[in-house]
Design an enzyme around this catalytic site. Structure first.
Site, PDB file in Angstrom:
ATOM      1  N   LEU A 173       0.855  -1.194   0.000  1.00  0.00           N
ATOM      2  CA  LEU A 173       0.000   0.000   0.000  1.00  0.00           C
ATOM      3  C   LEU A 173       0.888   1.240   0.000  1.00  0.00           C
ATOM      4  O   LEU A 173       1.880   1.288   0.735  1.00  0.00           O
ATOM      5  CB  LEU A 173      -0.879   0.025   1.255  1.00  0.00           C
ATOM      6  CG  LEU A 173      -1.764  -1.203   1.502  1.00  0.00           C
ATOM      7  CD1 LEU A 173      -2.416  -1.107   2.888  1.00  0.00           C
ATOM      8  CD2 LEU A 173      -2.846  -1.321   0.434  1.00  0.00           C
ATOM      9  N   GLU A 174       0.536   2.193  -0.839  1.00  0.00           N
ATOM     10  CA  GLU A 174       1.276   3.460  -0.828  1.00  0.00           C
ATOM     11  C   GLU A 174       0.450   4.428   0.005  1.00  0.00           C
ATOM     12  O   GLU A 174      -0.580   4.918  -0.449  1.00  0.00           O
ATOM     13  CB  GLU A 174       1.456   4.001  -2.244  1.00  0.00           C
ATOM     14  CG  GLU A 174       2.239   3.088  -3.181  1.00  0.00           C
ATOM     15  CD  GLU A 174       1.361   2.196  -4.046  1.00  0.00           C
ATOM     16  OE1 GLU A 174       0.205   2.554  -4.305  1.00  0.00           O
ATOM     17  OE2 GLU A 174       1.823   1.108  -4.440  1.00  0.00           O
ATOM     18  N   GLN A 223      -9.982  -1.874   1.069  1.00  0.00           N
ATOM     19  CA  GLN A 223     -11.006  -2.817   0.627  1.00  0.00           C
ATOM     20  C   GLN A 223     -10.563  -3.458  -0.674  1.00  0.00           C
ATOM     21  O   GLN A 223      -9.889  -2.837  -1.494  1.00  0.00           O
ATOM     22  CB  GLN A 223     -12.323  -2.083   0.380  1.00  0.00           C
ATOM     23  CG  GLN A 223     -12.989  -1.605   1.656  1.00  0.00           C
ATOM     24  CD  GLN A 223     -14.285  -0.878   1.357  1.00  0.00           C
ATOM     25  OE1 GLN A 223     -14.342  -0.064   0.443  1.00  0.00           O
ATOM     26  NE2 GLN A 223     -15.322  -1.171   2.117  1.00  0.00           N
TER      27      GLN A 223
END
Lengths: 213, 502
Positions: free
Chosen positions: A139-140, A159
């Protein structure tokens, strides 16, 4: 190609290997699989940037990137119940707590949760997950808000929206079963070298300091 | 004796104490995988606070003291106190090493939980050491031993003070060390089970020494001249020989009993880890001072195999291996995996069936006496350990365990962390999850699935392609096993919260 409903997500999660959809651990399966999505949690490993020993990121300089990326980005691991403060405009890499394994007939999109989005948190920019991908999803994380955000490993942060694929797909990415966030490998793009400076351009000397009269 | 003398001494001692406290302050900022190292920091902080107060008291006592004799005594105590600080300072390395960066952090909590469940009133810390071995040490006991030549902790702290230092903290702080070089070789860390066995064995070993003391003494005294000639001339007196025989026997007993204990809690994985160590030994058969009287690797493997009882495991696995469904071009089923594993263990059995170690043992009368009646003691040692370990913590060859290991093995085959066993019954109503259970895997089953995969599957890749593919696969296996341990541990921790909330 269609979006999987909650019912279908739960069915696919019950199928056995190798065709089954694996998302593990699902600490609250019922709570996490709702509204045609699967909530994913924040993992405990991060990659943070340190600006002091890196001049610039030039992805065309493969060798330099290989050697120096570690100077620019540093691994950090938090225990559960420990907090990470994400300051405004700060970019860090995190990953999902869950390990995801998609069968060859499903692909997915990672999207943010609107509740976090309203606080300014962006969780991913490269959101597509290919069929057959296996691993924790990087995730960034960027805080676009004005106040620092306190993040705890384990909180539901993203999500996953699942789609069926017409035919079957494969994953040919560079990231082999990641179990935490991984450094960028943009410099592995096959044609990247072509777009870099030509030998002649590289040999042009920078202007000499001109002395003022 | 001038007051300035004590002033100078106390100031210098305070500097040492300050340095120690500064290091503790720094260590408070270090990230650890669990809170255990912080508890040791707390203990050391309390000790240093009390030492600081004592320094002030010494200075005051010195100033009011009229006799040179008592002044000398105070100076001696200040020096002793500095010795305490210096030797305690050497133990800061245990905390420094326990940081996230230097440990396989995903497994630290799970191993601590396992060990602390077996050892009462104990805090356990895992850290690397540069020496290539696993080890276990009680921090305070080791500190006492370090001081033993010159001082005793009790000269500085009375009973009440010592109790106050420990208030709210565990009585024992154990450090389990692993070879730093092997940080990422997760499966080898099954050997930590052996070290936990050592911690449980100390009382038994002392008993055994007194029980067999007379027998050993008599045998040494009755050696015939021919055997006497074989004894190393440096053990001249009977006392030297008895001491040496005791040492050899104790070492053999504790190592072999600890091996058996590791097998009791980790099953076949403990044997496979033991073999990896034995593989690189310079000698499989010698007992010598150079190797600190460790029992021969061949002897250890023999006892470990006997304790494991592989045929029972094999039969048990055999009943469920055919249910496994995974396939690929090289290894195509659970049965194949099991058969490859069986061949591997057969080679260990072959290794253990040779008797070169016994020939070596018989060459030296003291070693022969030490190893005589070892079986009898080992049986008691195993019983002693058994009595300390709850049946539920043992890793037994039951169908339930074999099913669990194979389910995890299947996950590893598909490159999924071996953290849980999913049982999903057909869904009744559309959204019903009632028939679904996700049981977190046990630490021992994860280790076994990892070892089975490594021993029975990866070599086929190695022989197929000796390039980097094998090492990439090994890296993935290590990471998946670590992740599996971390996830199952989290699932167990989260479950009670989830059930109370629901």
């Amino acid at each position: 190609m269609g979006t999987l409903s909650t019912q279908n997500i739960r069915k696919r999660l019950a199928e056995s290997l190798p065709g089954g959809l694996i998302i593990t651990p699902l600490l609250e399966e019922e709570e996490q699989t709702k509204d045609n999505t699967i909530d994913l949690r924040l993992g405990s490993e991060f990659i943070i940037t340190q600006r002091t020993s890196f001049e610039a990121i030039d992805p065309t300089q493969k060798q330099e990137m290989d050697q120096k990326i570690g100077d620019y980005q540093q691994h950090l691991r938090l225990g559960f119940h420990q907090r990470f403060i994400l300051h405004p405009s700060q970019l860090i890499l995190g990953s999902t707590l869950e390990y995801v394994s998609l069968p060859n007939n499903l692909s997915a999109y990672v999207i943010g949760r609107s509740s976090w989005g309203r606080l300014g948190l962006i969780i991913a920019t490269a959101t597509e997950v290919s069929p057959c991908f296996k691993g924790s999803i990087t995730l960034e994380l960027v805080n676009l808000g004005e106040a620092p955000l306190v993040l705890y490993p384990g909180v539901r942060i993203a999500q996953l929206v699942l789609h069926t694929v017409e035919g079957t797909g494969t994953y040919s990415g560079r990231y082999s079963c990641p179990t935490g966030p991984e450094f960028s490998r943009i410099h592995f793009d096959v044609e990247m070298e072509f777009w870099g400076p030509t030998k002649e351009a590289a040999e042009i000397k920078p202007p000499v300091n001109l002395k003022t009269p | 004796m001038e007051t300035s003398t004590i002033d100078y001494l106390v100031t210098a001692a305070t500097e040492k104490l300050k340095s120690f406290q500064d290091r503790l302050s720094y260590l408070k900022l270090v990230r650890f995988p669990t809170a255990n190292p912080n508890k040791l920091i707390q203990l050391f902080s309390r000790i240093s606070e009390l030492l600081e107060k004592k320094l002030t008291t010494y200075r005051e006592k010195f100033q009011v003291s009229r006799k040179d004799e008592s002044k000398h005594s105070i100076v001696r105590e200040v020096k002793l106190l500095v010795l305490l600080i210096k030797t305690l300072g050497a133990r800061l390395r245990y905390i420094e090493g326990a940081s996230i960066e230097r440990t396989p952090w995903s497994m630290v909590h799970a191993v601590q939980e396992l060990a602390q469940g077996l050892l009462n009133d104990t805090v356990l810390i895992i850290r690397p050491q540069w020496h290539y071995n696993y080890g276990g040490v009680d921090v305070i006991e080791e500190w006492r031993l370090d001081l033993n030549q010159e001082a005793d902790i009790r000269e500085i702290f009375d009973r009440v003070e010592w109790d106050a230092i420990h208030e709210g903290l565990a009585r024992r702080f154990y450090i389990l060390s692993f070879p730093g070089l092997e940080r990422d070789n997760v499966l080898l860390h099954v050997s930590l089970g052996h070290e936990i066995g050592h911690l449980l064995l100390s009382g038994f070993l002392d008993q055994e020494e007194s029980l067999f003391g007379k027998r050993i003494r008599t045998k040494i005294e009755q050696l015939d001249p021919e055997q006497e000639k074989k004894i190393d001339s440096k053990y001249e007196t009977a006392a030297d020989r008895i001491k040496r025989a005791f040492q050899i026997r104790r070492r053999a007993l504790e190592e072999i009993a600890a091996d058996c204990f590791a097998i009791s809690i980790f099953g076949p994985a403990a044997l496979l880890a033991l073999h990896e160590f034995a593989l690189f030994a310079r000698s499989m058969d010698k007992v010598s001072e150079a190797t600190d009287w460790y029992p021969p690797w061949r002897t250890r493997l023999r006892y470990a195999l006997r304790h494991l009882d592989w045929p029972t495991w094999y039969t048990c696995f055999g009943t469920i291996a055919s249910d496994s469904k995974w396939t690929d071009g090289r290894i195509n089923s659970g049965i194949t995996i099991l058969n490859v594993l069986n061949v591997h263990i057969s080679t260990l059995e072959q290794l253990a069936s040779e008797t070169d170690d016994q020939t070596e043992i018989q060459k030296d009368p003291l070693t022969e006496i030490a190893y005589d009646s070892l079986d009898e003691s080992l049986e008691r040692g195993k019983n002693d350990l058994d009595s300390q370990v709850d049946q539920s913590r043992k890793f037994l060859s039951t169908k339930e365990r074999c099913v669990e290991i194979f389910a995890l093995l299947e996950r590893l085959h598909y490159k999924i962390p071996p953290n849980e066993v999913l049982i999903a019954k057909p869904i009744g109503s559309d959204l019903d999850l009632a028939g679904r259970t996700r049981t977190p895997a046990t630490l021992a089953s994860i280790f076994n699935a990892g070892w089975f995969h490594r021993v029975a599957y990866l070599p086929s890749i190695f022989s197929f392609d000796r390039s980097k593919t094998y090492f990439e696969e090994l890296d993935i296996l290590n990471r998946l096993v670590l992740k599996g341990i971390e996830m199952s541990d989290l699932q167990r921790e989260y479950a009670p919260y989830s059930s109370t909330r629901n």
